[in-house]
Design a protein around this motif. Structure first.
Motif, PDB file in Angstrom:
ATOM      1  N   TYR A 187       0.862  -1.172   0.000  1.00 45.61           N
ATOM      2  CA  TYR A 187       0.000   0.000   0.000  1.00 45.61           C
ATOM      3  C   TYR A 187       0.902   1.227   0.000  1.00 45.61           C
ATOM      4  CZ  TYR A 187      -3.822  -3.054   1.627  1.00 45.61           C
ATOM      5  OH  TYR A 187      -4.771  -4.047   1.749  1.00 45.61           O
TER       6      TYR A 187
ATOM      7  N   LYS B 118      -5.255   9.301   1.806  1.00 48.25           N
ATOM      8  CA  LYS B 118      -5.653   7.975   2.283  1.00 48.25           C
ATOM      9  C   LYS B 118      -4.553   6.959   2.005  1.00 48.25           C
ATOM     10  CE  LYS B 118     -10.408   8.158   0.849  1.00 48.25           C
ATOM     11  NZ  LYS B 118     -11.560   7.404   0.418  1.00 48.25           N
ATOM     12  N   VAL B 119      -4.616   5.884   2.749  1.00 51.96           N
ATOM     13  CA  VAL B 119      -3.823   4.701   2.412  1.00 51.96           C
ATOM     14  C   VAL B 119      -4.458   4.069   1.173  1.00 51.96           C
ATOM     15  CG1 VAL B 119      -3.100   2.420   3.200  1.00 51.96           C
ATOM     16  CG2 VAL B 119      -3.207   4.318   4.820  1.00 51.96           C
TER      17      VAL B 119
ATOM     18  N   PHE C  59      -4.377   0.990  -1.837  1.00 53.82           N
ATOM     19  CA  PHE C  59      -3.934  -0.355  -2.220  1.00 53.82           C
ATOM     20  C   PHE C  59      -3.128  -0.287  -3.507  1.00 53.82           C
ATOM     21  CE2 PHE C  59      -4.201  -4.861  -2.865  1.00 53.82           C
ATOM     22  CZ  PHE C  59      -4.455  -5.043  -4.214  1.00 53.82           C
TER      23      PHE C  59
ATOM     24  N   PHE D  36       3.802   0.984   2.503  1.00 51.87           N
ATOM     25  CA  PHE D  36       3.612   0.003   3.563  1.00 51.87           C
ATOM     26  C   PHE D  36       3.475  -1.392   2.970  1.00 51.87           C
ATOM     27  CE2 PHE D  36       3.286   2.915   6.974  1.00 51.87           C
ATOM     28  CZ  PHE D  36       2.559   4.007   6.540  1.00 51.87           C
TER      29      PHE D  36
ATOM     30  N   GLY E 244       3.736  -3.263   8.168  1.00 52.73           N
ATOM     31  CA  GLY E 244       5.066  -2.878   8.593  1.00 52.73           C
ATOM     32  C   GLY E 244       5.121  -1.396   8.910  1.00 52.73           C
ATOM     33  N   PRO E 245       6.276  -0.920   9.384  1.00 55.93           N
ATOM     34  CA  PRO E 245       6.411   0.481   9.777  1.00 55.93           C
ATOM     35  C   PRO E 245       6.513   1.444   8.610  1.00 55.93           C
ATOM     36  CG  PRO E 245       8.490  -0.648  10.041  1.00 55.93           C
ATOM     37  CD  PRO E 245       7.491  -1.693   9.637  1.00 55.93           C
TER      38      PRO E 245
ATOM     39  N   ARG F 244       9.635   5.555   3.855  1.00 54.51           N
ATOM     40  CA  ARG F 244       9.336   6.874   3.295  1.00 54.51           C
ATOM     41  C   ARG F 244      10.203   7.079   2.067  1.00 54.51           C
ATOM     42  NH1 ARG F 244       6.670  11.043   4.662  1.00 54.51           N
ATOM     43  NH2 ARG F 244       6.359  10.333   6.813  1.00 54.51           N
TER      44      ARG F 244
ATOM     45  N   GLN G 290     -12.153  -3.414   9.194  1.00 55.65           N
ATOM     46  CA  GLN G 290     -11.055  -3.415  10.148  1.00 55.65           C
ATOM     47  C   GLN G 290     -10.803  -1.979  10.602  1.00 55.65           C
ATOM     48  OE1 GLN G 290      -7.665  -5.647   8.650  1.00 55.65           O
ATOM     49  NE2 GLN G 290      -8.983  -7.162   7.666  1.00 55.65           N
TER      50      GLN G 290
ATOM     51  N   TYR H 254      -7.965   0.489  12.379  1.00 56.84           N
ATOM     52  CA  TYR H 254      -6.541   0.623  12.661  1.00 56.84           C
ATOM     53  C   TYR H 254      -6.282   1.944  13.366  1.00 56.84           C
ATOM     54  CZ  TYR H 254      -5.619  -3.074   9.220  1.00 56.84           C
ATOM     55  OH  TYR H 254      -5.581  -4.268   8.533  1.00 56.84           O
TER      56      TYR H 254
ATOM     57  N   GLN I 267      -2.995   4.671  13.643  1.00 63.16           N
ATOM     58  CA  GLN I 267      -1.705   4.961  13.032  1.00 63.16           C
ATOM     59  C   GLN I 267      -1.058   6.155  13.731  1.00 63.16           C
ATOM     60  OE1 GLN I 267      -1.843   6.177   8.892  1.00 63.16           O
ATOM     61  NE2 GLN I 267       0.253   5.498   8.520  1.00 63.16           N
TER      62      GLN I 267
ATOM     63  N   GLY J 196       4.388   8.703  11.092  1.00 60.96           N
ATOM     64  CA  GLY J 196       5.601   8.056  10.621  1.00 60.96           C
ATOM     65  C   GLY J 196       5.649   6.557  10.838  1.00 60.96           C
ATOM     66  N   GLU J 197       4.513   5.966  11.226  1.00 59.93           N
ATOM     67  CA  GLU J 197       4.477   4.522  11.455  1.00 59.93           C
ATOM     68  C   GLU J 197       3.370   3.873  10.628  1.00 59.93           C
ATOM     69  OE1 GLU J 197       5.887   4.996  16.121  1.00 59.93           O
ATOM     70  OE2 GLU J 197       4.267   3.606  15.598  1.00 59.93           O
ATOM     71  N   GLY J 198       3.382   2.550  10.610  1.00 58.69           N
ATOM     72  CA  GLY J 198       2.345   1.825   9.897  1.00 58.69           C
ATOM     73  C   GLY J 198       1.078   1.674  10.720  1.00 58.69           C
ATOM     74  N   PRO J 199      -0.054   1.432  10.047  1.00 62.14           N
ATOM     75  CA  PRO J 199      -1.309   1.202  10.777  1.00 62.14           C
ATOM     76  C   PRO J 199      -1.197  -0.038  11.668  1.00 62.14           C
ATOM     77  CG  PRO J 199      -1.719   1.577   8.430  1.00 62.14           C
ATOM     78  CD  PRO J 199      -0.250   1.385   8.585  1.00 62.14           C
TER      79      PRO J 199
ATOM     80  N   LEU K  11      -3.456  -2.798  13.701  1.00 63.05           N
ATOM     81  CA  LEU K  11      -4.808  -3.335  13.745  1.00 63.05           C
ATOM     82  C   LEU K  11      -5.370  -3.297  15.167  1.00 63.05           C
ATOM     83  CD1 LEU K  11      -7.049  -4.811  12.132  1.00 63.05           C
ATOM     84  CD2 LEU K  11      -5.950  -6.956  12.824  1.00 63.05           C
TER      85      LEU K  11
ATOM     86  N   LEU L 143      -4.306   8.802  14.784  1.00 61.65           N
ATOM     87  CA  LEU L 143      -5.127   8.724  13.570  1.00 61.65           C
ATOM     88  C   LEU L 143      -5.819   7.370  13.548  1.00 61.65           C
ATOM     89  CD1 LEU L 143      -5.910   9.873  10.749  1.00 61.65           C
ATOM     90  CD2 LEU L 143      -3.881   8.746   9.851  1.00 61.65           C
TER      91      LEU L 143
ATOM     92  N   LEU M  44      -8.182   4.739  11.472  1.00 61.22           N
ATOM     93  CA  LEU M  44      -8.529   4.393  10.099  1.00 61.22           C
ATOM     94  C   LEU M  44      -9.484   3.223  10.080  1.00 61.22           C
ATOM     95  CD1 LEU M  44      -4.891   4.308   8.655  1.00 61.22           C
ATOM     96  CD2 LEU M  44      -6.538   6.145   8.305  1.00 61.22           C
TER      97      LEU M  44
ATOM     98  N   LYS N 107      -7.566  -7.292  -0.826  1.00 61.69           N
ATOM     99  CA  LYS N 107      -7.467  -5.836  -0.988  1.00 61.69           C
ATOM    100  C   LYS N 107      -8.322  -5.131   0.067  1.00 61.69           C
ATOM    101  CE  LYS N 107      -9.071  -2.289  -4.235  1.00 61.69           C
ATOM    102  NZ  LYS N 107      -9.672  -2.104  -5.580  1.00 61.69           N
ATOM    103  N   LEU N 108      -7.741  -4.156   0.737  1.00 65.51           N
ATOM    104  CA  LEU N 108      -8.468  -3.334   1.690  1.00 65.51           C
ATOM    105  C   LEU N 108      -8.666  -1.938   1.103  1.00 65.51           C
ATOM    106  CD1 LEU N 108      -6.796  -4.102   5.150  1.00 65.51           C
ATOM    107  CD2 LEU N 108      -9.033  -4.866   4.318  1.00 65.51           C
TER     108      LEU N 108
ATOM    109  N   PHE O  80      -9.447   1.836   2.273  1.00 67.13           N
ATOM    110  CA  PHE O  80      -9.331   2.638   3.490  1.00 67.13           C
ATOM    111  C   PHE O  80     -10.167   3.902   3.415  1.00 67.13           C
ATOM    112  CE2 PHE O  80      -6.053   1.013   6.331  1.00 67.13           C
ATOM    113  CZ  PHE O  80      -5.502   0.008   5.556  1.00 67.13           C
ATOM    114  N   GLY O  81     -10.679   4.307   4.587  1.00 62.71           N
ATOM    115  CA  GLY O  81     -11.228   5.640   4.730  1.00 62.71           C
ATOM    116  C   GLY O  81     -10.086   6.635   4.860  1.00 62.71           C
ATOM    117  N   GLN O  82     -10.437   7.912   4.874  1.00 63.64           N
ATOM    118  CA  GLN O  82      -9.393   8.944   4.906  1.00 63.64           C
ATOM    119  C   GLN O  82      -8.858   9.190   6.310  1.00 63.64           C
ATOM    120  OE1 GLN O  82     -12.629   9.401   4.823  1.00 63.64           O
ATOM    121  NE2 GLN O  82     -13.201  11.579   4.836  1.00 63.64           N
TER     122      GLN O  82
END
Lengths: 115, 114
Positions: free
Chosen positions: A35, A42-43, A45, A91, A107-108, A111, B33, B35, B37, B40-43, B45, B86, B88, B101-102, B104-106
Protein backbone atom coordinates in the motif's frame (compact mmCIF):
# COMPACT_ATOMS: atom_id res chain seq x y z
CA UNK A 1 5.28 -11.06 18.87
CA UNK A 2 5.78 -11.59 15.12
CA UNK A 3 5.87 -8.42 13.08
CA UNK A 4 6.33 -7.19 9.53
CA UNK A 5 9.63 -5.42 8.98
CA UNK A 6 10.61 -3.04 6.18
CA UNK A 7 13.87 -1.60 4.95
CA UNK A 8 15.02 1.05 4.45
CA UNK A 9 12.98 3.33 6.69
CA UNK A 10 13.75 6.28 4.43
CA UNK A 11 14.92 6.28 0.81
CA UNK A 12 15.88 9.41 -1.09
CA UNK A 13 16.36 9.08 -4.83
CA UNK A 14 16.63 11.14 -7.97
CA UNK A 15 13.79 11.17 -10.49
CA UNK A 16 14.28 8.42 -13.06
CA UNK A 17 16.26 6.14 -10.75
CA UNK A 18 15.21 2.64 -9.77
CA UNK A 19 14.39 1.83 -6.16
CA UNK A 20 13.73 -1.44 -4.39
CA UNK A 21 11.77 -1.45 -1.18
CA UNK A 22 12.14 -4.53 0.99
CA UNK A 23 9.77 -6.27 3.37
CA UNK A 24 9.92 -9.35 5.56
CA UNK A 25 6.33 -10.51 6.18
CA UNK A 26 5.24 -12.56 9.19
CA UNK A 27 6.65 -16.03 8.64
CA UNK A 28 3.49 -18.15 8.50
CA UNK A 29 1.52 -15.67 6.39
CA UNK A 30 0.69 -16.53 2.79
CA UNK A 31 -0.74 -13.27 1.44
CA UNK A 32 1.33 -10.16 0.90
CA UNK A 33 0.43 -6.61 0.01
CA UNK A 34 1.84 -3.21 -0.78
CA UNK A 35 0.00 0.00 0.00
CA UNK A 36 1.09 3.59 -0.26
CA UNK A 37 0.12 6.77 1.51
CA UNK A 38 0.89 10.13 0.00
CA UNK A 39 1.31 12.79 2.69
CA UNK A 40 -2.10 13.89 3.97
CA UNK A 41 -4.02 11.39 1.84
CA UNK A 42 -5.65 7.98 2.28
CA UNK A 43 -3.82 4.70 2.41
CA UNK A 44 -4.14 3.28 -1.13
CA UNK A 45 -3.93 -0.36 -2.22
CA UNK A 46 -1.22 -1.12 -4.76
CA UNK A 47 -0.98 -4.88 -5.14
CA UNK A 48 -1.72 -8.22 -3.54
CA UNK A 49 0.45 -11.31 -3.99
CA UNK A 50 -0.21 -14.96 -3.32
CA UNK A 51 1.40 -18.21 -4.40
CA UNK A 52 4.19 -16.33 -6.18
CA UNK A 53 1.95 -14.29 -8.38
CA UNK A 54 0.01 -11.05 -8.35
CA UNK A 55 -3.62 -11.65 -7.45
CA UNK A 56 -4.80 -8.08 -7.86
CA UNK A 57 -3.27 -4.73 -8.69
CA UNK A 58 -4.64 -1.21 -8.70
CA UNK A 59 -4.51 1.38 -11.46
CA UNK A 60 -1.57 2.96 -9.67
CA UNK A 61 0.46 -0.21 -10.13
CA UNK A 62 1.52 0.38 -13.74
CA UNK A 63 4.42 -1.08 -15.74
CA UNK A 64 6.93 0.88 -13.66
CA UNK A 65 6.08 -1.24 -10.62
CA UNK A 66 6.90 -4.85 -9.97
CA UNK A 67 6.87 -7.18 -6.97
CA UNK A 68 8.89 -10.24 -6.21
CA UNK A 69 9.38 -12.83 -3.52
CA UNK A 70 13.00 -13.71 -4.27
CA UNK A 71 13.35 -16.19 -1.43
CA UNK A 72 11.25 -17.66 1.35
CA UNK A 73 11.24 -14.57 3.49
CA UNK A 74 11.57 -11.33 1.53
CA UNK A 75 8.92 -9.50 -0.47
CA UNK A 76 10.08 -6.58 -2.60
CA UNK A 77 8.53 -3.68 -4.46
CA UNK A 78 10.55 -2.25 -7.34
CA UNK A 79 9.90 1.06 -9.03
CA UNK A 80 11.90 1.14 -12.26
CA UNK A 81 11.97 4.82 -13.06
CA UNK A 82 10.78 6.95 -10.18
CA UNK A 83 8.66 10.05 -10.67
CA UNK A 84 8.16 12.98 -8.32
CA UNK A 85 4.61 11.77 -7.65
CA UNK A 86 5.92 8.44 -6.34
CA UNK A 87 7.01 10.24 -3.18
CA UNK A 88 4.98 8.62 -0.40
CA UNK A 89 5.08 6.21 2.52
CA UNK A 90 5.02 2.64 1.25
CA UNK A 91 3.61 0.00 3.56
CA UNK A 92 3.98 -3.74 3.27
CA UNK A 93 1.36 -5.94 4.90
CA UNK A 94 0.75 -9.65 5.27
CA UNK A 95 -2.10 -11.94 6.33
CA UNK A 96 -2.76 -15.62 6.95
CA UNK A 97 -5.89 -15.61 4.83
CA UNK A 98 -8.17 -13.27 2.96
CA UNK A 99 -11.54 -14.57 4.09
CA UNK A 100 -13.51 -13.88 7.26
CA UNK A 101 -11.86 -10.51 7.55
CA UNK A 102 -8.34 -11.79 6.91
CA UNK A 103 -6.51 -9.52 9.28
CA UNK A 104 -3.61 -7.67 7.75
CA UNK A 105 -0.56 -6.66 9.71
CA UNK A 106 1.39 -3.69 8.47
CA UNK A 107 5.07 -2.88 8.59
CA UNK A 108 6.41 0.48 9.78
CA UNK A 109 6.74 1.77 6.23
CA UNK A 110 9.42 3.16 3.95
CA UNK A 111 9.34 6.87 3.29
CA UNK A 112 10.31 7.38 -0.36
CA UNK A 113 11.37 10.86 -1.39
CA UNK A 114 11.92 11.48 -5.10
CA UNK A 115 13.86 14.64 -5.94
CA UNK B 1 -15.83 1.71 -6.99
CA UNK B 2 -16.21 1.14 -3.28
CA UNK B 3 -15.52 4.09 -1.01
CA UNK B 4 -15.38 4.56 2.74
CA UNK B 5 -16.05 7.96 4.24
CA UNK B 6 -14.99 8.70 7.78
CA UNK B 7 -16.35 11.45 9.96
CA UNK B 8 -15.35 13.63 11.54
CA UNK B 9 -11.95 14.12 9.93
CA UNK B 10 -10.60 15.96 12.98
CA UNK B 11 -11.69 15.81 16.59
CA UNK B 12 -10.19 17.65 19.53
CA UNK B 13 -11.65 16.88 22.95
CA UNK B 14 -10.80 17.10 26.64
CA UNK B 15 -9.65 14.14 28.66
CA UNK B 16 -12.63 12.24 30.08
CA UNK B 17 -15.04 13.02 27.25
CA UNK B 18 -16.72 10.39 25.08
CA UNK B 19 -16.56 10.37 21.31
CA UNK B 20 -17.76 8.43 18.28
CA UNK B 21 -16.09 8.10 14.90
CA UNK B 22 -18.13 6.97 11.92
CA UNK B 23 -17.16 5.01 8.82
CA UNK B 24 -19.81 4.94 6.08
CA UNK B 25 -20.22 3.50 2.62
CA UNK B 26 -22.94 2.95 0.06
CA UNK B 27 -21.43 -0.48 -0.59
CA UNK B 28 -21.57 -3.68 1.43
CA UNK B 29 -18.32 -4.99 2.86
CA UNK B 30 -17.65 -8.49 4.14
CA UNK B 31 -15.48 -7.15 6.92
CA UNK B 32 -14.38 -3.90 8.48
CA UNK B 33 -11.05 -3.41 10.15
CA UNK B 34 -10.13 -0.52 12.41
CA UNK B 35 -6.54 0.62 12.66
CA UNK B 36 -4.66 3.23 14.62
CA UNK B 37 -1.70 4.96 13.03
CA UNK B 38 0.95 7.05 14.75
CA UNK B 39 2.90 9.68 12.75
CA UNK B 40 5.60 8.06 10.62
CA UNK B 41 4.48 4.52 11.46
CA UNK B 42 2.34 1.83 9.90
CA UNK B 43 -1.31 1.20 10.78
CA UNK B 44 -1.77 -1.06 13.80
CA UNK B 45 -4.81 -3.34 13.75
CA UNK B 46 -7.30 -2.73 16.58
CA UNK B 47 -10.20 -4.97 15.64
CA UNK B 48 -12.00 -6.76 12.81
CA UNK B 49 -15.79 -7.03 12.57
CA UNK B 50 -17.38 -9.42 10.12
CA UNK B 51 -21.03 -9.94 11.09
CA UNK B 52 -23.78 -7.37 10.58
CA UNK B 53 -24.71 -5.86 13.94
CA UNK B 54 -21.59 -7.20 15.59
CA UNK B 55 -20.23 -5.29 18.58
CA UNK B 56 -16.69 -5.74 19.88
CA UNK B 57 -15.10 -4.11 22.88
CA UNK B 58 -11.46 -3.38 23.50
CA UNK B 59 -11.14 -1.80 26.95
CA UNK B 60 -12.69 1.67 26.53
CA UNK B 61 -13.17 1.25 22.76
CA UNK B 62 -16.42 -0.15 21.35
CA UNK B 63 -16.66 -1.09 17.70
CA UNK B 64 -19.90 -1.80 15.87
CA UNK B 65 -20.61 -3.10 12.39
CA UNK B 66 -23.89 -1.91 10.90
CA UNK B 67 -26.67 -4.41 10.31
CA UNK B 68 -26.37 -3.98 6.55
CA UNK B 69 -22.55 -4.13 6.72
CA UNK B 70 -22.25 -0.74 5.03
CA UNK B 71 -21.11 1.24 8.04
CA UNK B 72 -19.20 0.98 11.28
CA UNK B 73 -18.54 3.09 14.32
CA UNK B 74 -15.85 3.43 16.94
CA UNK B 75 -16.88 4.77 20.32
CA UNK B 76 -14.32 5.76 22.94
CA UNK B 77 -15.45 6.20 26.52
CA UNK B 78 -13.60 8.56 28.85
CA UNK B 79 -10.91 9.43 26.34
CA UNK B 80 -7.33 9.77 27.56
CA UNK B 81 -4.35 11.63 26.07
CA UNK B 82 -2.89 8.24 25.12
CA UNK B 83 -5.81 7.77 22.72
CA UNK B 84 -4.49 10.61 20.56
CA UNK B 85 -3.76 9.42 17.02
CA UNK B 86 -5.13 8.72 13.57
CA UNK B 87 -7.93 6.17 13.39
CA UNK B 88 -8.53 4.39 10.10
CA UNK B 89 -11.31 2.10 8.96
CA UNK B 90 -10.71 -0.32 6.12
CA UNK B 91 -13.17 -2.56 4.31
CA UNK B 92 -12.57 -5.96 2.79
CA UNK B 93 -14.55 -8.35 0.63
CA UNK B 94 -14.84 -12.13 0.64
CA UNK B 95 -15.86 -14.14 -2.37
CA UNK B 96 -14.25 -16.19 -5.10
CA UNK B 97 -12.12 -13.28 -6.28
CA UNK B 98 -11.10 -12.21 -2.80
CA UNK B 99 -7.54 -10.99 -3.02
CA UNK B 100 -7.40 -9.36 0.40
CA UNK B 101 -7.47 -5.84 -0.99
CA UNK B 102 -8.47 -3.33 1.69
CA UNK B 103 -10.16 -0.03 0.95
CA UNK B 104 -9.33 2.64 3.49
CA UNK B 105 -11.23 5.64 4.73
CA UNK B 106 -9.39 8.94 4.91
CA UNK B 107 -8.97 8.69 8.65
CA UNK B 108 -10.02 10.60 11.75
CA UNK B 109 -7.37 12.53 13.63
CA UNK B 110 -8.15 12.51 17.33
CA UNK B 111 -6.50 14.84 19.82
CA UNK B 112 -7.25 14.34 23.51
CA UNK B 113 -6.08 17.23 25.67
CA UNK B 114 -5.13 16.66 29.31
Amino acid sequence: EPEVTQTPSHQVTQMGQEVILRCVPISNHLYFYWYRQILGQKVEFLVSFYNNEISEKSEIFDDQFSVERPDGSNFTLKIRSTKLEDSAMYFCASSESTSGGGEQFFGPGTRLTVL
Amino acid sequence: TQLLEQSPQFLSIQEGENLTVYCNSSSVFSSLQWYRQEPGEGPVLLVTVVTGGEVKKLKRLTFQFGDARKDSSLHITAAQPGDTGLYLCAGGNDGSSNTGKLIFGQGTTLQVKP
